[in-house]
Design an enzyme around this catalytic site. Sequence first.
Site, mmCIF file in Angstrom:
data_model
loop_
_atom_site.group_PDB
_atom_site.id
_atom_site.type_symbol
_atom_site.label_atom_id
_atom_site.label_comp_id
_atom_site.label_asym_id
_atom_site.label_seq_id
_atom_site.Cartn_x
_atom_site.Cartn_y
_atom_site.Cartn_z
ATOM 1 N N HIS A 188 0.836 -1.202 0.000
ATOM 2 C CA HIS A 188 0.000 0.000 0.000
ATOM 3 C C HIS A 188 0.871 1.252 0.000
ATOM 4 O O HIS A 188 0.520 2.269 -0.598
ATOM 5 C CB HIS A 188 -0.906 0.004 1.232
ATOM 6 C CG HIS A 188 -1.976 -1.039 1.186
ATOM 7 N ND1 HIS A 188 -3.040 -0.972 0.310
ATOM 8 C CD2 HIS A 188 -2.141 -2.173 1.886
ATOM 9 C CE1 HIS A 188 -3.813 -2.024 0.493
ATOM 10 N NE2 HIS A 188 -3.299 -2.769 1.437
ATOM 11 N N GLU A 429 -10.456 -10.602 -25.494
ATOM 12 C CA GLU A 429 -9.340 -10.930 -24.603
ATOM 13 C C GLU A 429 -9.046 -12.426 -24.557
ATOM 14 O O GLU A 429 -8.318 -12.898 -23.686
ATOM 15 C CB GLU A 429 -9.603 -10.391 -23.191
ATOM 16 C CG GLU A 429 -10.974 -10.696 -22.642
ATOM 17 C CD GLU A 429 -11.309 -9.899 -21.388
ATOM 18 O OE1 GLU A 429 -10.383 -9.434 -20.704
ATOM 19 O OE2 GLU A 429 -12.503 -9.760 -21.097
ATOM 20 N N ASP A 453 -5.266 -10.074 -20.452
ATOM 21 C CA ASP A 453 -5.718 -11.463 -20.536
ATOM 22 C C ASP A 453 -5.389 -12.069 -21.901
ATOM 23 O O ASP A 453 -5.071 -13.258 -21.993
ATOM 24 C CB ASP A 453 -7.219 -11.568 -20.259
ATOM 25 C CG ASP A 453 -7.502 -11.735 -18.771
ATOM 26 O OD1 ASP A 453 -6.677 -12.362 -18.078
ATOM 27 O OD2 ASP A 453 -8.540 -11.251 -18.301
ATOM 28 N N CYS A 500 -7.802 -1.464 -24.336
ATOM 29 C CA CYS A 500 -7.938 -0.928 -22.981
ATOM 30 C C CYS A 500 -7.006 -1.616 -21.993
ATOM 31 O O CYS A 500 -7.022 -1.309 -20.798
ATOM 32 C CB CYS A 500 -9.383 -1.017 -22.492
ATOM 33 S SG CYS A 500 -9.983 -2.699 -22.261
#
Length: 554
Positions: A188, A429, A453, A500
């Site tokens: 994080h 994908e 993917d 994308c």
Amino acid sequence: MQIYSGKSVFSGIAIGKICVYQKSEQQVKRVRTEDGEKEWARYNEAKEKALDQLRGLYEKALKEVGEANAAIFEVHQMMLEDDDYNESIENIIRTQKVNAEYAVASTSDNFSTMFSSMDDDYMKERAADVKDISERILSLLAGGEKGKVVTDEPVIIVADDLAPSETVQLEKDKVLSFVTVHGSVNSHTAILARTMAIPALIGTEMPLDERVDGKFAVVDGVNGKIYVEPDEETFAELKERQREELEKKELLLQLKGKENITLDGKKIMLYANIGNIKDLATVVQNDAGGIGLFRSEFIYLEKEDYPTEEEQFKIYKTAVETMAGKRVIIRTLDIGADKQCDYFKMEKEENPALGYRAIRICLTQTEIFKTQLRALFRASAYGNLAIMYPMITSLWEVKRIKEIVEEVKAELTAEEIEFGNPQQGIMIETPAAVMVSGELAKEVDFFSIGTNDLTQYTLAIDRQNPKLDLFYNAHHPAVLSMIKMTVENAHKAGIWAGICGELGADTSLTKDFLAMGVDELSVSPGSILPIRKIILETNVEEYKRGNYADGETL
């Protein structure tokens, strides 16, 4: 001059003095006590104070780094209220007849060891979170506050590690960079650093004492190095690079408001990828032409139960209204594989990437799908909304989606609820979708190629497995050929095709995508202007002539 190497989590050049940050060590002693009730009450009082602090940190982070990055402090609150964590502390206090400090420290060690031993990278990161919340409690039990980074002048913070709570408390105008000995690129803290745009290094083996404290240094976030007391020649070189970087940023800002048109007149749609509506500010700030991928699954991942139609409708409506007529493409639920949602109660799979995910869930649990579609169609009445369906492999899936859509539209019409006429497209994908893209193109309004993917399935490589990094090649000729084939089949059917996935932001391929005829690139907001610069400077036909024989683009 001393040079220390680390791993960069955010690039850039930072020049200034080093401030070594030392955590206040919590010395915990095992003290026997007969008054277990008093110790349990002490713990609960400290816990409530810690929860108040975390709520304050959440609000601060929300303003400075956005909802997605502030979420860690909600996670810490949930962990502090976790039954297993609290029951462990109470059990140690009462059965071993010991002080609250010892019970907290023991529970922290046990839980962090448990998380560290797990295979899942996300769960491994929770070990640091357990230590962070436990240190907060121990500090409060000792009558203090959780340590803060305090500095009067802008400095380079050097530390063993920085917890998210410490990072968010940094006064951004006082911190030039931070360098840590430990930490991971997926932590994080690293994510917060990237959002705060602070040059940062992790895994940097360097001393944390007077040998570097207060010394003049330069952090090279591009090459992952920190130079302590650099010689004149090195300093001059790095100073010049810093000047060039700032110049580039200023030049990119001048591209705001310009159309994405190549030198020979080809217009490209340059859109942004986002995870929630809190990201809309960065979309507007970076002058994106629209949203090419709104990952709606994050609405589900951030909830403890299925989001209602009304909850989803408000989010989608806000997105299209904020974008003020610019296209907003919302991907339907893409849960599964590496994005698990507990309340879906999905069974463990041997190979989740090839399993029950995305459109497969929607077409078998149609009530969940219909709830989302109703919200999407209702929101489409308020702006330029488009719907995109993920993980398509065959024609029958698209036809079944159309049947369900018609059912939803009929229901809304019967209920006299207003809705629009959104464009509907699919993600390409899978190799299967590429091979039948000519037929699929006749059924939809657009294609968006999910290269993450597509690469994984084409190369038969689990993209989550770091052991396979050597074999994972997003530039593989097979992947690029599939992109080209998809675009060609889209154009034959008269529809547009975009990208994308992460590859869309790869500036080394931007000209090749233009040469293939890609109509749209949807990338992280920060990549918009660098890609626009390449588009504006490219003559596509000239590039094709100079790089490919006989017009062949690959």
